[in-house]
Each structure stands twice: as structure tokens, then as C-alpha cells.
Design an enzyme around this catalytic site. Structure first.
Site, PDB file in Angstrom:
ATOM      1  N   ARG A 135      10.936  64.564  37.105  1.00 41.05           N
ATOM      2  CA  ARG A 135      11.158  63.913  38.401  1.00 41.05           C
ATOM      3  C   ARG A 135      10.037  64.432  39.301  1.00 41.05           C
ATOM      4  O   ARG A 135      10.177  65.448  39.965  1.00 41.05           O
ATOM      5  CB  ARG A 135      12.528  64.268  38.977  1.00 41.05           C
ATOM      6  CG  ARG A 135      13.714  63.896  38.092  1.00 41.05           C
ATOM      7  CD  ARG A 135      13.882  62.381  38.013  1.00 41.05           C
ATOM      8  NE  ARG A 135      15.103  62.034  37.280  1.00 41.05           N
ATOM      9  CZ  ARG A 135      15.164  61.841  35.978  1.00 41.05           C
ATOM     10  NH1 ARG A 135      14.069  61.990  35.241  1.00 41.05           N
ATOM     11  NH2 ARG A 135      16.296  61.512  35.389  1.00 41.05           N
ATOM     12  N   THR A 136       8.918  63.733  39.259  1.00 38.36           N
ATOM     13  CA  THR A 136       7.709  64.255  39.919  1.00 38.36           C
ATOM     14  C   THR A 136       7.863  64.362  41.425  1.00 38.36           C
ATOM     15  O   THR A 136       7.185  65.157  42.070  1.00 38.36           O
ATOM     16  CB  THR A 136       6.503  63.360  39.586  1.00 38.36           C
ATOM     17  OG1 THR A 136       6.807  62.013  39.943  1.00 38.36           O
ATOM     18  CG2 THR A 136       6.170  63.437  38.117  1.00 38.36           C
ATOM     19  N   CYS A 137       8.758  63.551  42.001  1.00 35.77           N
ATOM     20  CA  CYS A 137       8.966  63.630  43.454  1.00 35.77           C
ATOM     21  C   CYS A 137       9.479  65.012  43.848  1.00 35.77           C
ATOM     22  O   CYS A 137       9.166  65.512  44.930  1.00 35.77           O
ATOM     23  CB  CYS A 137       9.976  62.568  43.896  1.00 35.77           C
ATOM     24  SG  CYS A 137       9.417  60.886  43.650  1.00 35.77           S
ATOM     25  N   PHE A 138      10.287  65.586  42.975  1.00 39.62           N
ATOM     26  CA  PHE A 138      10.926  66.863  43.300  1.00 39.62           C
ATOM     27  C   PHE A 138      10.353  68.026  42.492  1.00 39.62           C
ATOM     28  O   PHE A 138      10.921  69.112  42.475  1.00 39.62           O
ATOM     29  CB  PHE A 138      12.439  66.762  43.031  1.00 39.62           C
ATOM     30  CG  PHE A 138      13.086  65.582  43.692  1.00 39.62           C
ATOM     31  CD1 PHE A 138      13.302  65.576  45.061  1.00 39.62           C
ATOM     32  CD2 PHE A 138      13.458  64.467  42.958  1.00 39.62           C
ATOM     33  CE1 PHE A 138      13.896  64.490  45.675  1.00 39.62           C
ATOM     34  CE2 PHE A 138      14.055  63.374  43.567  1.00 39.62           C
ATOM     35  CZ  PHE A 138      14.275  63.385  44.939  1.00 39.62           C
ATOM     36  N   SER A 165      10.113  59.573  38.447  1.00 37.30           N
ATOM     37  CA  SER A 165      10.092  59.394  39.910  1.00 37.30           C
ATOM     38  C   SER A 165       9.423  60.579  40.537  1.00 37.30           C
ATOM     39  O   SER A 165       9.239  61.599  39.913  1.00 37.30           O
ATOM     40  CB  SER A 165      11.508  59.259  40.456  1.00 37.30           C
ATOM     41  OG  SER A 165      12.250  60.431  40.258  1.00 37.30           O
TER      42      SER A 165
END
Length: 873
Positions: A837-840, A873
Site C-alpha cells: 500500500r504505497t500511499c501508507f 495504492s
């Protein structure tokens, strides 16, 4: 010719015999008041417009009436006439824009040695006689109130006085600027301001209060009634200045009415600073500077010596700066002393006339006074910064320092002192040396307190006093200040197989305003969205832009991470040059092969600016020749060393070759170069008649410089200009557009675009990673870090990109990221590959049963061609 004044007693007797009894009584009552010590003065009286000038002598305690009688004894001009028992002034004396009242003494009028008075015509010959009549009545009423001790009478007359002031303001035209000026000049020349201040100084508290209300009402009403009239409001300046002068000399600088008048005058300077010298001269403004500087100096000293940081008066700081404006303007215009001024060797010539020499002496004292103000405030601020240095040195690591309100005022005062230092030769060097000594405290204040980048650009012009973090902060602020927080999302749907073309359509053809808001991106047929996907898109698009196959940029032969624009045509040396190298350069496809190549440079500029704005490192760096052109600086021969080491080496040999060999035409060079454009070659002259100009030992420097300029300036000028245009589309403020690259070092931009060039540290990585569902002691966590520790540098980079969509770390390492990284435990099958989860910054995997299984799964996702396919994401 000098005239000696007759005996004061004989003049007084003539005055009493001539004027009406009630006027004489008023004068006698005034002259019975205690007088200040008498001083013999000499002054000038100019007779009407264009008339001759009289030189008179008198005591400072003599009345204005006695001066009128002296003028009559010399010229025959009658100062007073009486019609039906009513006295009227036939002629008037004007000094510094105000009419002098008969009962005033020369000292009360502020007349000193070498003052010049103007004798003007009688009232009935002036314009606006009704206004003059109203002012005369107001003057008489005020003078009566000065000697009244009966409260009911004071109350009645004060109300009447306020009505008269209101009537005057209502009579003043609002739409005709020129007439409005004339009406306000009547107010000034009638000496009503001086009379009101005299009433304010009355021993009666009721009279004092009445004067206070009237003065404030008049000033406030002027602001309300003439809010948009520069010229009319400018006429209020002399009134405010007169109030300030009289109050300063009588009540002191701490008086509430004085402070109100001073603040109002400062507001006028700020509003109409471009035209302020019509109101305030150097000798008028400097006393305000001196008293405010004294107040600031005391406050700074207390702040430096007390246990806690003491507060500075923000209003005093801002008023000091406002009053310094006309002072700085006046000093810059002083041709006699020059600007910047040589201090302390301010010399006066001996040829000036007496009055001019007297004025120049005053200017000299005030210019010296400003220098003293600068030195004193700089000394106190240095003590404050030194104290802050000590406090920062004692701070525990990770412990925040509370912001003290006065700290922001330190920076405001320092900015003004820097401006003052420009007025004196050698003083700017002194200022910046002090700032270098206090660099730590200065940078701390900037980082903690900066709001708008434009407020502190003056510091970054001397980049040596600011470290990278400060310069980066301001560069980002320049970009982010133009962003629109409330702007709607700019949505993009991009196909990976047409990444560059579709991104060009979205970004290159967008309204720049829409790009300053938030970007929302989604790849076609993929569900992932969010910051991680946006970071991946930036990285992939920039990788495509700088791919040499797309012919937009050329990489440096010795460093494939550095790029500069591909010229509009392939460039090489003419083949007669024995050091020529046409092979690689001439085979490069020119950027002109694409008819949209200049539009693509605009697109490239926008992409780089947006990547910087969103703090996304793209693992790309600019070569020095490209950076210097964006910063508006010249390119030297040494600057091309990395961009074209072959050209650099060849030119260096020419420059170092024995002069006799060069003069023998061993090289066979002329001032031309050969270029290749779309498969055909042509010869370009480097200067007029270049084909016939042979390179020799005397002109070889010029030849090398012209060759370098053609290769790295002329041939890529259009590309650089279009890139800069695209970059500036993202910055709203024109001044900031021109300053962005100038406040940065070349290395600064490297760090911001490329990030850290050192290998990823597994220890730093581990220290900035937290766990969700796992514990540090779990075998899966131990296996993970052991596997990462044995990876190659390239595999670690791929894993980092898979985890975060970041190709390279900030210069601070993992500590420079927006947050820590996370390893998240999932309940999926052991056969599943890790996901992210690249956003986080979250890496997700199940509890693999063995180290070998985990290694196999990690090996799959760290292959470069598939490492970006699993982030969601």
C-alpha cells in the site's frame, strides 16, 4: 543688509496703540505667561512671491506681532488694520506651511537660526474666504479655551469647537482633489494644529480632554473622508508631523496622543511610500527613527540578558521600518556625500553658502545617526541570536523548542538592517559576517517561522548563511504558495502502454491554474489510486522524458543520471580540427525530429516543477550547464567538463598548446563549427566572417568561448526557454519565478530531484520501520532483514520502489520521508506474493513458514521488470 530690531518695549507700545483694545489685552495676557530663556536668533523674511528677502534679528521670546511691526518700520507694510473696531490681519507670516499667530513667540513657532519666513497677502485676497473665516473663528475659540477654567464654559465651547471642525471637513470637496488640497492647506496655514496642541497642554483636565478628542476626531475623519485620495491624504502629513513635533517636545514620546499621531503618520508613509518625500524630509523623519530605535534597543537588550526571551513591540518594529523608508530615500539622494556613504569620513565642502552649509551639517549628523542606529541594533540582535544559539545547543535531541513571539521580530529587524547596510560603504560586509557567525540561530528562525518565501529572499541571496534545509524550504514554498487548496481535483486516467503521450496531453495542454490544485491519477484497468500511484506515475513519466531514445535530453557521458537539453540539431566540430569528435554527437537524433519537441519541453518543465511541489524524487539530475542557464547565469569553459568531456579535453589542449605552434596554423582552425540537422551537415560561423578568421594564440580564448557558447547556449536556447516557461507555469508570482533557481546551489537541485546518491542503508531502513501484526522478535521479521541485507543495491532499490513508489531517498535518508514505513501481517495463503500500500508506505505479506519461501517471494518482486506491478495504492 541686516536690520536690528527696535526695543521690544517701544514695539509693544506701538502695537497696543494701533490695534483694537481686545486684541491688545489678549497679547498682554499671553506675554505675562512664564517665558523660556531668551536666545538671540537671525532669520530671513521673504516678501511676497518673488520679492526681496529681509534679514532680521530678534530674541526667541519676542512675539510674532513685533516681527510684523519691524517689517512695517522697514517696508511700510501694515500688519494690522481696524474696521469699525474689528481688528483684521492685513498681512500674514508663514513658516513651514503654517500661519504664525500674533500672540505666539518665535520660540513657540519653532523659528531658529537661518529659518525662512514668507510674508503673504491679506486674507480678503485669498481663495476660499469662508473657510479662512471659519478657521479664524476656530483659532479664537481655541485660544479663549486655553485660559478658561470654568467647566460649563469649557464643555460648551468644546462642543462648539468639534462642530466647527466637522463643518470644515464637510466643506472640503471630496471629488475635486485640487480643491480638497487647497482646503486642507487653509487648515495648515491657519495654525489650528498648533492651537489645538496648545489647548492639549492646558493645565485644565477638561480643556486637555477636549483637545484630545478634537485632534483624534480630525485625524480619524480625514482617514474616513479621504480614503482613496493620495494627494489629499498627503496634505495631512504636515498636520500630523506638526502635531508630533510639538507633542514630542512637550509631552514626551510616551504620551498617548503623540503615539496616536506618530502611528497615523507611519500608516500614511506605508500607504503612500512611493511619494512620501513630499511630506517627510530626512530631518523630519530621523527623530522618529531615533526614538523607535532606542525603544527597540532597550527591548532587545532585555531579551538578550534576561532568563527568558522578552517580547518586542511589533508596532514599534513596523513603525521603525516605515519611518526608515523616507530616511533611506533621502540618504540615497544625497549627492554631496554620495551613496553608498563613506563612513565615518563624511566631509563638508568649504565653498557652500552659509545656509546650505548649515543644512548639510544637519544632514551629516542625521546620516551619522542612522549609522549609529544600525550598529547599536545589530549589536543587540547579535546578543539575542547568541543566546538563542546557546539555547539550541542545550536542547535535547527530538525535543521541540516553543516558538517565542519576539523571534519573528528578530527577522523583521534584520531585514531592515540589511537594507540600511547598503547605504554605507563596507557595512554590508560587516552585516553578513555577523550573520555567518550566527548561522545556526538564523537558520533555526527561518525554518521555524517562515511563512511567505518572499519575506526572506534577502537572506538567500547570500546562500552561505543558510544550509540546504533552509534553501529547500524556500524553494518548496515558492511552488506551494501558488497552489490552490480549494481547487477541484485535476483527474487523469492514463494507459501504461501510452504513458508519455497521454501524460503530455493531460499536463502539457492543461490550464496552469488547474495544475496548482491536487492531482488525482489512475492507470487504466487498475483499481489503485492515491499518493503512491501518483509517485509511481511521476517516476515513470520522468524516466520516459529523459530517455535518450525520445531525443529530448542528453545524458552526460561520465554520469548517466545527469541530463541537459538535446540541441535543435546535432553539433560537432569541423573535420579540419585534429581533436574533433563527431562520432557520437553527430549521430544523436536532434530533438527537432519531433515537430512538437518545443511543446514537450514545456511539458517537461511542468512535470519537474510539479514533482518538486509534491516532494517526489525522480532519480534524475540536471547537468551544471542546464542549471546555470535556468538560473540566468553565464556558462564558463570549466562548466562543460561533465556535459562534454571530449569537447572540454580538446579545447583545453588548444588553450595549453605552445603559442608558436598555434600561430603556425598547425590546427588549421577557423571560427566555424559543423552541425548536423536531420541527416545533413552544415557549417555555422561562430562570429562575423568566421570562415576567414584563423584561430591563433591571441584569439584562441575567444574561439573556445564562442564554441562553448554555441554548443551549450545558442543551440539549446529555445529548448531551455520552453522548459523554463513550463516550469514557471506552476509558480504564480513573477518575482518568485525569477528567483527560484537563483536561491539554490546546483547540488541543492540534485538533492531535491534525485535524492540521496548513496546506497540504501539497511540499518537506517530497519530503524524507520514499524510493524502491524508482527513483533520485532518474530522469525519472519528476522528473516526479512537478513534477506534484505544480502540483496544487491539494485534489488534494494526495486524493493524500496515496490514498497513506497520512491526510487531514491531524500538526502536525510529514511528520516526524510513523510512517515515511517510499515510491515503489515496478512492472513493470505503462503503462496501469495507480498503486496504493498504505497500511499501508507506499507509492505504486506503472510507469515511465511521458512526463510527460503520468503526469499523466493521477495526475489520475484525485486525483478525490475515486474517490481511495480503489485502495489495497489
Amino acid at each position: 543688509m541686516t536690520y536690528n530690531l527696535p526695543d521690544h518695549t517701544s514695539i509693544k507700545r506701538k502695537f497696543d496703540d494701533y490695534i483694537a483694545p481686545d486684541v491688545a489685552a489678549t497679547v498682554r495676557k499671553h506675554e505675562t505667561l512664564p517665558l523660556s530663556p531668551s536666545t538671540r536668533i537671525q532669520f530671513f523674511v521673504r516678501l511676497f512671491s518673488g520679492g526681496k528677502t529681509l534679514v532680521l534679528q530678534a530674541d526667541s521670546t519676542d512675539s510674532v506681532a513685533s516681527v510684523h511691526w519691524k517689517i512695517q518700520s522697514i517696508t511700510g507694510i501694515r500688519p494690522i488694520r481696524s474696521t469699525f473696531g474689528v481688528p483684521a490681519v492685513e498681512q500674514r507670516l508663514i513658516y513651514r506651511g503654517k500661519q504664525l499667530q500674533l500672540v505666539q513667540t518665535l520660540s513657540e513657532c519653532g523659528i531658529q537660526n537661518d529659518s525662512t519666513l514668507q510674508l503673504v497677502g491679506r486674507m480678503r485676497s485669498t481663495r476660499h474666504p469662508h473657510t479662512w473665516k471659519l478657521m479664524n473663528e476656530l483659532n479664537s475659540l481655541i485660544h479663549d479655551l486655553c485660559y478658561c477654567n470654568h467647566y460649563p464654559a469649557i464643555h460648551t465651547d468644546a462642543a462648539r469647537m468639534m462642530k466647527m471642525l466637522t463643518k470644515f471637513l464637510m466643506m472640503t470637496p471630496k471629488d475635486d482633489i485640487h480643491k480638497s488640497e487647497e482646503y486642507l492647506l487653509v487648515f495648515i496655514h491657519s495654525s489650528v494644529p498648533a492651537a489645538l496642541v496648545k489647548l492639549y497642554l492646558s493645565p485644565s483636565i477638561f480643556s486637555k480632554q477636549a483637545a484630545y478628542r478634537c485632534i483624534r476626531q480630525f485625524i480619524d475623519s480625514c482617514k474616513i473622508l479621504f480614503p482613496n485620495s493620495v494627494t489629499v491624504y498627503r496634505q495631512c502629513g504636515p498636520i500630523l508631523l506638526e502635531f508630533c513635533k510639538i507633542l514630542r517636545g512637550t509631552t514626551g514620546v510616551d504620551d498617548a496622543l503623540y503615539i496616536f499621531c506618530r502611528t497615523s503618520l507611519a500608516a500614511m508613509i506605508e500607504l503612500y511610500g512611493h511619494d512620501v518625500n513630499h511630506v517627510l524630509r530626512l530631518q523630519d523623519a530621523f527623530p522618529f527613527v531615533r526614538e523607535l530605535a532606542t525603544s527597540l534597543s532597550r527591548a532587545l537588550e532585555l531579551s538578550a540578558r534576561s532568563a527568558e526571551f522578552m517580547g518586542l513591540s511589533g508596532s514599534d518594529v513596523h513603525e521603525f521600518i516605515k519611518f526608515m523608508h523616507p530616511v533611506k530615500c533621502a540618504i540615497r539622494r544625497q549627492e554631496a556625500f554620495g551613496c553608498p556613504v563613506s563612513f565615518p569620513s563624511l566631509k563638508l565642502g568649504n565653498s557652500e553658502a552659509g545656509r546650505e552649509r548649515y543644512e548639510m551639517h544637519n544632514y551629516k549628523k542625521q546620516i551619522e545617526g542612522v549609522h549609529h542606529v544600525f550598529c547599536n541594533l545589530l549589536e543587540k540582535l547579535e546578543l539575542c541570536l547568541k543566546k538563542l544559539d546557546s539555547r539550541l545547543g542545550l536542547m535535547k535531541k527530538g525535543r521541540g523548542e516553543p516558538i517565542v513571539l519576539c523571534w519573528s521580530q528578530y527577522l523583521v529587524i534584520l531585514k531592515e538592517l540589511k537594507c540600511i547596510s547598503n547605504l554605507y560603504k563596507g557595512l554590508e560586509e560587516v552585516f553578513w559576517e555577523k550573520m555567518r557567525q550566527r548561522r545556526v540561530a538564523l537558520c533555526f528562525l527561518i525554518v521555524r517561522l517562515s511563512k511567505r518565501s518572499r519575506d526572506y529572499l534577502w537572506i538567500l541571496k547570500h546562500r552561505e548563511v543558510a544550509h540546504f534545509k533552509v534553501r529547500q524550504l524556500f524553494a518548496l514554498k515558492m511552488l506551494q504558495e501558488g497552489s490552490y487548496k480549494k481547487e477541484e481535483l485535476y483527474e487523469m486516467l492514463i494507459c501504461r502502454s501510452h504513458l508519455l503521450e497521454e501524460s503530455f496531453e493531460y499536463i502539457g495542454h492543461a490550464d496552469p491554474k488547474s495544475l496548482r490544485g491536487n492531482l488525482f491519477l489512475q492507470f487504466k484497468n487498475e483499481g489503485a489510486t492515491g499518493p503512491g500511484v501518483l509517485r509511481e506515475w511521476f517516476s515513470l513519466v520522468c524516466q520516459a522524458i529523459f530517455n535518450p531514445q525520445n531525443a529530448l535530453f542528453v545524458s552526460c557521458p561520465n554520469d548517466g543520471r545527469r541530463f541537459f537539453p538535446n540541441p535543435g540539431s546535432g553539433v560537432g566540430w569541423i573535420e579540419q580540427n585534429p581533436f574533433s569528435r563527431l562520432e557520437e554527437e553527430s549521430r544523436l537524433r536532434a530533438s527537432k525530429v519531433d515537430p512538437l519537441h518545443l511543446e514537450y519541453f514545456i511539458f517537461s518543465g511542468r512535470m519537474i516543477a510539479l514533482a518538486l511541489m509534491h516532494k517526489i524524487q525522480i532519480s534524475i539530475a540536471f547537468d551544471r550547464v542546464f542549471f546555470l542557464q535556468l538560473a540566468g547565469k553565464n556558462i564558463s569553459f570549466e562548466d562543460i567538463r561533465d556535459a562534454d568531456p571530449y569537447l572540454y579535453s580538446g579545447c583545453k589542449k588548444i588553450l595549453e598548446m605552445d603559442a608558436k605552434m598555434v600561430d603556425q596554423d598547425t590546427l588549421g582552425l577557423t571560427f566555424v563549427c559543423e552541425v548536423e540537422e536531420l541527416g545533413s551537415r552544415k557549417v555555422v560561423e561562430l562570429c562575423p566572417n568566421g570562415k576567414d578568421t584563423i584561430v591563433n594564440s591571441e584569439n584562441r580564448d575567444k574561439y573556445v568561448n564562442l564554441l562553448v557558447r554555441h554548443r551549450f547556449v545558442t543551440s539549446i536556447a529555445q529548448q531551455v526557454a520552453h522548459f523554463a516557461q513550463g516550469f514557471s507555469d506552476v509558480i504564480t508570482n513573477q518575482a518568485l519565478r525569477e528567483s527560484f533557481f537563483r536561491i539554490l546551489d546546483h547540488q541543492d537541485l540534485d538533492w531535491m530531484l534525485h535524492g540521496s546518491k548513496t546506497a540504501v542503508s539497511v540499518e537506517d531502513w530497519r530503524a524507520h520501520t514499524d510493524y502491524d501484526g508482527y513483533k520485532k522478535s518474530d522469525p519472519q521479521i528476522s528473516w526479512f532483514w537478513e534477506i534484505v541485507g544480502h540483496m544487491s543495491a539494485e534489488q534494494r532499490n526495486v524493493l524500496l520502489f515496490f514498497w513506497t513508489s520512491i526510487k531514491s531517498l531524500p538526502v536525510e535518508g529514511f528520516g526524510g520521508l513523510a512517515s515511517k514505513l510499515f510491515i503489515y501481517r496478512t492472513s493470505e495463503s503462503h503462496d501469495c506474493l507480498p503486496s504493498s500500500r504505497t500511499c501508507f508506505y506499507r509492505l504486506c505479506f503472510p507469515p511465511y513458514p521458512s526463510k527460503d519461501v520468503m526469499q523466493n517471494r521477495l526475489h520475484i518482486i525485486t525483478q525490475d521488470h515486474i517490481g511495480c506491478s503489485f502495489g495497489t495504492s
